[in-house]
Design a protein around this motif. Structure first.
Motif, PDB file in Angstrom:
ATOM      1  N   VAL A  20      -0.996  -5.449 -15.222  1.00  0.00           N
ATOM      2  CA  VAL A  20      -2.495  -5.164 -14.811  1.00  0.00           C
ATOM      3  C   VAL A  20      -2.684  -3.834 -15.394  1.00  0.00           C
ATOM      4  CG1 VAL A  20      -2.786  -6.721 -12.843  1.00  0.00           C
ATOM      5  CG2 VAL A  20      -2.226  -4.287 -12.701  1.00  0.00           C
ATOM      6  N   GLN A  21      -4.034  -3.864 -16.087  1.00  0.00           N
ATOM      7  CA  GLN A  21      -4.718  -2.643 -16.731  1.00  0.00           C
ATOM      8  C   GLN A  21      -5.960  -2.799 -15.686  1.00  0.00           C
ATOM      9  OE1 GLN A  21      -6.021  -2.677 -20.743  1.00  0.00           O
ATOM     10  NE2 GLN A  21      -6.315  -0.423 -20.686  1.00  0.00           N
ATOM     11  N   GLN A  22      -6.168  -1.612 -15.108  1.00  0.00           N
ATOM     12  CA  GLN A  22      -6.957  -1.120 -14.027  1.00  0.00           C
ATOM     13  C   GLN A  22      -7.732  -0.038 -14.114  1.00  0.00           C
ATOM     14  OE1 GLN A  22      -5.997  -0.510  -9.618  1.00  0.00           O
ATOM     15  NE2 GLN A  22      -5.856  -2.621  -9.698  1.00  0.00           N
ATOM     16  N   GLN A  23      -9.025  -0.174 -13.845  1.00  0.00           N
ATOM     17  CA  GLN A  23      -9.920   1.054 -13.907  1.00  0.00           C
ATOM     18  C   GLN A  23      -9.309   2.191 -13.099  1.00  0.00           C
ATOM     19  OE1 GLN A  23     -13.664   0.164 -11.682  1.00  0.00           O
ATOM     20  NE2 GLN A  23     -14.323   2.293 -11.870  1.00  0.00           N
ATOM     21  N   LYS A  24      -9.337   3.267 -13.782  1.00  0.00           N
ATOM     22  CA  LYS A  24      -8.735   4.618 -12.917  1.00  0.00           C
ATOM     23  C   LYS A  24      -9.777   5.165 -12.266  1.00  0.00           C
ATOM     24  CE  LYS A  24      -6.085   7.637 -15.508  1.00  0.00           C
ATOM     25  NZ  LYS A  24      -5.496   8.613 -16.272  1.00  0.00           N
ATOM     26  N   LEU A  25      -9.460   5.346 -10.921  1.00  0.00           N
ATOM     27  CA  LEU A  25     -10.216   6.059  -9.897  1.00  0.00           C
ATOM     28  C   LEU A  25      -9.694   7.346  -9.207  1.00  0.00           C
ATOM     29  CD1 LEU A  25     -10.577   2.686  -7.733  1.00  0.00           C
ATOM     30  CD2 LEU A  25     -12.146   3.617  -9.616  1.00  0.00           C
ATOM     31  N   ILE A  26     -10.477   8.466  -9.332  1.00  0.00           N
ATOM     32  CA  ILE A  26     -10.083   9.741  -9.006  1.00  0.00           C
ATOM     33  C   ILE A  26     -10.789   9.868  -7.480  1.00  0.00           C
ATOM     34  CG2 ILE A  26     -10.044  12.167  -9.288  1.00  0.00           C
ATOM     35  CD1 ILE A  26      -8.561  10.345 -11.645  1.00  0.00           C
ATOM     36  N   GLY A  27      -9.872  10.343  -6.549  1.00  0.00           N
ATOM     37  CA  GLY A  27     -10.602  10.490  -5.455  1.00  0.00           C
ATOM     38  C   GLY A  27      -9.545  10.603  -4.074  1.00  0.00           C
ATOM     39  N   GLN A  28      -9.910  10.688  -2.889  1.00  0.00           N
ATOM     40  CA  GLN A  28      -9.001  10.736  -1.833  1.00  0.00           C
ATOM     41  C   GLN A  28      -8.388   9.175  -1.668  1.00  0.00           C
ATOM     42  OE1 GLN A  28      -8.083  13.403   0.648  1.00  0.00           O
ATOM     43  NE2 GLN A  28      -6.538  11.679   1.097  1.00  0.00           N
ATOM     44  N   ALA A  29      -6.926   9.272  -1.405  1.00  0.00           N
ATOM     45  CA  ALA A  29      -6.083   8.084  -1.238  1.00  0.00           C
ATOM     46  C   ALA A  29      -6.352   7.769   0.281  1.00  0.00           C
ATOM     47  CB  ALA A  29      -4.866   8.321  -1.605  1.00  0.00           C
ATOM     48  N   LEU A  30      -6.477   6.663   0.505  1.00  0.00           N
ATOM     49  CA  LEU A  30      -6.423   6.161   2.226  1.00  0.00           C
ATOM     50  C   LEU A  30      -5.644   5.022   2.453  1.00  0.00           C
ATOM     51  CD1 LEU A  30     -10.269   6.791   2.988  1.00  0.00           C
ATOM     52  CD2 LEU A  30      -8.362   8.236   3.754  1.00  0.00           C
ATOM     53  N   CYS A  31      -5.125   4.833   3.393  1.00  0.00           N
ATOM     54  CA  CYS A  31      -4.287   3.399   3.753  1.00  0.00           C
ATOM     55  C   CYS A  31      -4.695   3.178   5.220  1.00  0.00           C
ATOM     56  CB  CYS A  31      -2.733   3.780   3.851  1.00  0.00           C
ATOM     57  SG  CYS A  31      -2.200   4.556   2.355  1.00  0.00           S
ATOM     58  N   ASN A  32      -4.297   1.741   5.558  1.00  0.00           N
ATOM     59  CA  ASN A  32      -4.614   1.023   6.747  1.00  0.00           C
ATOM     60  C   ASN A  32      -3.642   0.191   7.328  1.00  0.00           C
ATOM     61  OD1 ASN A  32      -5.210  -1.230   5.543  1.00  0.00           O
ATOM     62  ND2 ASN A  32      -6.885  -1.709   6.923  1.00  0.00           N
ATOM     63  N   TYR A  33      -3.325  -0.028   8.492  1.00  0.00           N
ATOM     64  CA  TYR A  33      -2.616  -0.967   8.988  1.00  0.00           C
ATOM     65  C   TYR A  33      -3.140  -1.729   9.941  1.00  0.00           C
ATOM     66  CZ  TYR A  33       1.395  -2.763  12.052  1.00  0.00           C
ATOM     67  OH  TYR A  33       2.070  -3.526  12.695  1.00  0.00           O
ATOM     68  N   ALA A  34      -2.991  -3.090  10.052  1.00  0.00           N
ATOM     69  CA  ALA A  34      -3.537  -4.091  10.732  1.00  0.00           C
ATOM     70  C   ALA A  34      -2.317  -5.049  11.294  1.00  0.00           C
ATOM     71  CB  ALA A  34      -4.568  -4.790   9.986  1.00  0.00           C
ATOM     72  N   LEU A  35      -2.685  -5.535  12.641  1.00  0.00           N
ATOM     73  CA  LEU A  35      -1.583  -6.313  12.985  1.00  0.00           C
ATOM     74  C   LEU A  35      -2.601  -7.538  13.616  1.00  0.00           C
ATOM     75  CD1 LEU A  35       1.064  -7.499  14.356  1.00  0.00           C
ATOM     76  CD2 LEU A  35       0.568  -6.117  16.366  1.00  0.00           C
ATOM     77  N   PHE A  36      -2.348  -8.742  13.088  1.00  0.00           N
ATOM     78  CA  PHE A  36      -2.894  -9.951  13.790  1.00  0.00           C
ATOM     79  C   PHE A  36      -2.254 -10.950  14.473  1.00  0.00           C
ATOM     80  CE2 PHE A  36      -5.467  -8.337   9.958  1.00  0.00           C
ATOM     81  CZ  PHE A  36      -6.612  -8.689  10.207  1.00  0.00           C
ATOM     82  N   ASP A  37      -2.907 -11.677  15.388  1.00  0.00           N
ATOM     83  CA  ASP A  37      -2.505 -12.789  15.980  1.00  0.00           C
ATOM     84  C   ASP A  37      -2.912 -14.194  15.809  1.00  0.00           C
ATOM     85  OD1 ASP A  37      -1.354 -13.380  19.588  1.00  0.00           O
ATOM     86  OD2 ASP A  37      -0.869 -14.349  17.524  1.00  0.00           O
ATOM     87  N   GLN A  38      -2.797 -14.838  15.044  1.00  0.00           N
ATOM     88  CA  GLN A  38      -3.392 -15.951  14.509  1.00  0.00           C
ATOM     89  C   GLN A  38      -4.628 -16.096  14.102  1.00  0.00           C
ATOM     90  OE1 GLN A  38      -1.674 -18.373  13.967  1.00  0.00           O
ATOM     91  NE2 GLN A  38       0.257 -18.287  15.179  1.00  0.00           N
ATOM     92  N   GLY A  39      -4.948 -15.095  13.535  1.00  0.00           N
ATOM     93  CA  GLY A  39      -6.392 -14.627  12.909  1.00  0.00           C
ATOM     94  C   GLY A  39      -7.422 -13.598  13.865  1.00  0.00           C
ATOM     95  N   LYS A  40      -6.587 -13.086  14.963  1.00  0.00           N
ATOM     96  CA  LYS A  40      -7.126 -12.256  15.851  1.00  0.00           C
ATOM     97  C   LYS A  40      -6.881 -10.873  15.730  1.00  0.00           C
ATOM     98  CE  LYS A  40      -8.504 -11.377  20.697  1.00  0.00           C
ATOM     99  NZ  LYS A  40      -8.410 -11.963  21.894  1.00  0.00           N
ATOM    100  N   LEU A  41      -7.618  -9.861  15.382  1.00  0.00           N
ATOM    101  CA  LEU A  41      -7.089  -8.431  15.090  1.00  0.00           C
ATOM    102  C   LEU A  41      -6.698  -7.889  16.366  1.00  0.00           C
ATOM    103  CD1 LEU A  41      -7.138  -6.201  13.115  1.00  0.00           C
ATOM    104  CD2 LEU A  41      -9.498  -5.483  13.544  1.00  0.00           C
ATOM    105  N   ILE A  42      -5.494  -7.455  16.452  1.00  0.00           N
ATOM    106  CA  ILE A  42      -4.865  -7.235  17.574  1.00  0.00           C
ATOM    107  C   ILE A  42      -4.842  -5.286  17.594  1.00  0.00           C
ATOM    108  CG2 ILE A  42      -2.597  -6.817  18.760  1.00  0.00           C
ATOM    109  CD1 ILE A  42      -4.096  -9.512  18.851  1.00  0.00           C
ATOM    110  N   ALA A  43      -4.520  -4.816  16.369  1.00  0.00           N
ATOM    111  CA  ALA A  43      -4.543  -3.433  16.212  1.00  0.00           C
ATOM    112  C   ALA A  43      -4.867  -2.909  14.682  1.00  0.00           C
ATOM    113  CB  ALA A  43      -2.938  -2.779  16.481  1.00  0.00           C
ATOM    114  N   HIS A  44      -5.313  -1.865  14.753  1.00  0.00           N
ATOM    115  CA  HIS A  44      -5.957  -1.385  13.258  1.00  0.00           C
ATOM    116  C   HIS A  44      -5.867   0.183  13.582  1.00  0.00           C
ATOM    117  CE1 HIS A  44      -9.053  -0.667  10.011  1.00  0.00           C
ATOM    118  NE2 HIS A  44      -7.948  -1.093   9.524  1.00  0.00           N
ATOM    119  N   GLN A  45      -5.471   0.880  12.049  1.00  0.00           N
ATOM    120  CA  GLN A  45      -5.498   2.162  12.152  1.00  0.00           C
ATOM    121  C   GLN A  45      -5.781   2.641  10.569  1.00  0.00           C
ATOM    122  OE1 GLN A  45      -5.624   4.854  14.802  1.00  0.00           O
ATOM    123  NE2 GLN A  45      -6.421   5.784  12.864  1.00  0.00           N
TER     124      GLN A  45
END
Length: 401
Positions: free
Chosen positions: A179-204
């Motif tokens: 892929v060729q993708q638009q270059k973005l400059i800024g703060q990198a962030l991540c998340n983590y999520a845990l789901f149980d059959q579509g229900k959000l259990i944990a997120h950070q």
């Protein structure tokens, strides 16, 4: 509850094993390495070495099915890219709760081109302009952009300055698209999520830092982020996801952009693990995952949502920053050892690999690292590439099973 955790090489596999053992569950770990970290973890019932799923997916299936049946496994938790192979036969494990979503959804999320079409329209975030490439002649050399394969990891193959490479030498084709993708400059962030059959259990949401190769973080600072919260809740409503998923973001000119998705466990697990509770369902005799959270950390929730506290934890304010071993001290080069900020961050955070009740022997990391180094030298690969070459998924759907 009897639990099988695959991908025993990963620090997040260690985290899962510890949180389960603290709650009295029996843990089996597996991987195709000879000496992964999880093999040496105090307290596990056993470690089982399997065939490489990438090299022989059918044999891998046979071994996992046999392992699950022999030890009456009630929950299966993948942590690395073996999830794409497990997803092809998880329907055979009828008495086991596999924390695995549907294969086609996982593959679309994993694909750095298809993911944006899948997520299009979800609230809270934007998406970078992205063009799929099947030949190098499709590359626009004048576009301020980056290049990367549709299936890659650790940022190893990302080309951040396309003017510095011979574009005609890139291996781009219908079978190995980029892929060729638009270059973005800024703060990198991540998340983590845990789901149980579509229900959000944990997120950070967390800020990755002290990165190896400018991409793979070794330090994780939990933060709150309204836009990403909005996005993950929109994702929850759109997809009946089951298991673990993570996204990478960049804050660019006041907007939050999704860059890519990892539909598997990532290091954000370390920041929510202490709040997760897992136990067996009396009715279904399969594992279930829930989260416990201190009322003080969710005072902002509406009264009507308080009944959900037993099953949902989101951006726990009290979470402490964590790091992976001592690798953070040299992740950016040996000069990091001589910076005061490095030592301030180090002393303020928790070692994700440390645990008094279920320790890893001091020599375990040496043995695992020695195996990885040997593999890298033998295959003439970087350490990052060697760490996943036997389990990674690069779009070979339908080729082996």
């Amino acid at each position: 509850m009897r639990v099988l955790i695959t991908g025993a090489r990963a620090p997040v596999a260690i985290e899962w094993a510890r949180l389960l053992m603290r709650q009295g569950h029996q843990v089996t770990m597996s991987d195709c390495c000879r000496l992964p970290l999880g093999r040496f973890l105090t307290g596990i019932d056993r470690y089982v070495r399997t065939t490489s799923p990438r090299q022989d997916p059918q044999q891998y299936q046979n071994e996992i099915v046999k392992l699950v049946e022999e030890h009456q496994i009630q929950m299966l938790i993948p942590t690395c890219e073996e999830i794409f192979y497990l997803a092809q036969f998880s329907h055979l494990l009828k008495q086991t709760n596999c924390l695995i979503s549907e294969l086609e959804l996982l593959l679309s999320l994993h694909d750095k081109s298809a993911v944006f079409e899948l997520l299009s329209g979800l609230a809270g975030v934007k998406f970078p302009m992205t063009k799929k490439l099947t030949t190098s002649t499709q590359i626009d050399p004048e576009w301020e952009s980056i290049l990367k394969p549709t299936f890659c990891r650790f940022g190893e193959q990302v080309i951040r300055d396309i003017k510095q490479v011979d574009l005609q030498q890139l291996d781009i084709s219908h079978s190995t698209p980029w892929v060729q993708q638009q270059k973005l400059i800024g703060q990198a962030l991540c998340n983590y999520a845990l789901f149980d059959q579509g229900k959000l259990i944990a997120h950070q949401v967390y800020r990755p830092d002290y990165c190896v190769n400018g991409s793979a973080a070794t330090y994780f600072q939990p933060i709150e982020h309204e836009a990403i919260n909005t996005f993950i809740n929109a994702f929850a409503k759109q997809f009946q996801f089951h298991g673990q998923v993570s996204f990478d973001f960049i804050e660019h000119q006041g907007e939050c952009y999704v860059i890519e998705c990892n539909p598997r466990a990532t290091s954000g697990l370390h920041l929510v693990a202490e709040h997760l509770q897992c136990w067996s369902s009396f009715k279904a005799n399969v594992g279930q995952v829930h989260a416990a959270i201190d009322q003080a950390n969710v005072s902002e929730l509406r009264t009507s949502e308080r009944r959900q506290l037993a099953t949902n934890t989101e951006n726990n304010k009290s979470s402490q920053a964590q790091y992976i071993g001592f690798s953070m001290l040299i992740a950016g080069g040996l000069n990091m050892l001589f910076k005061r900020q490095t030592w301030r961050d180090f002393s303020a955070a928790k070692n994700a690999l440390g645990d008094k009740n279920y320790p890893l022997p001091s020599w375990a990391l040496l043995l695992s690292s020695a195996e990885l180094l040997t593999t890298a030298l033998y295959r003439n690969q970087s350490l990052a590439a060697a760490s996943t070459s036997d389990i990674e998924w690069n779009g070979q759907h339908g080729s082996g099973m």
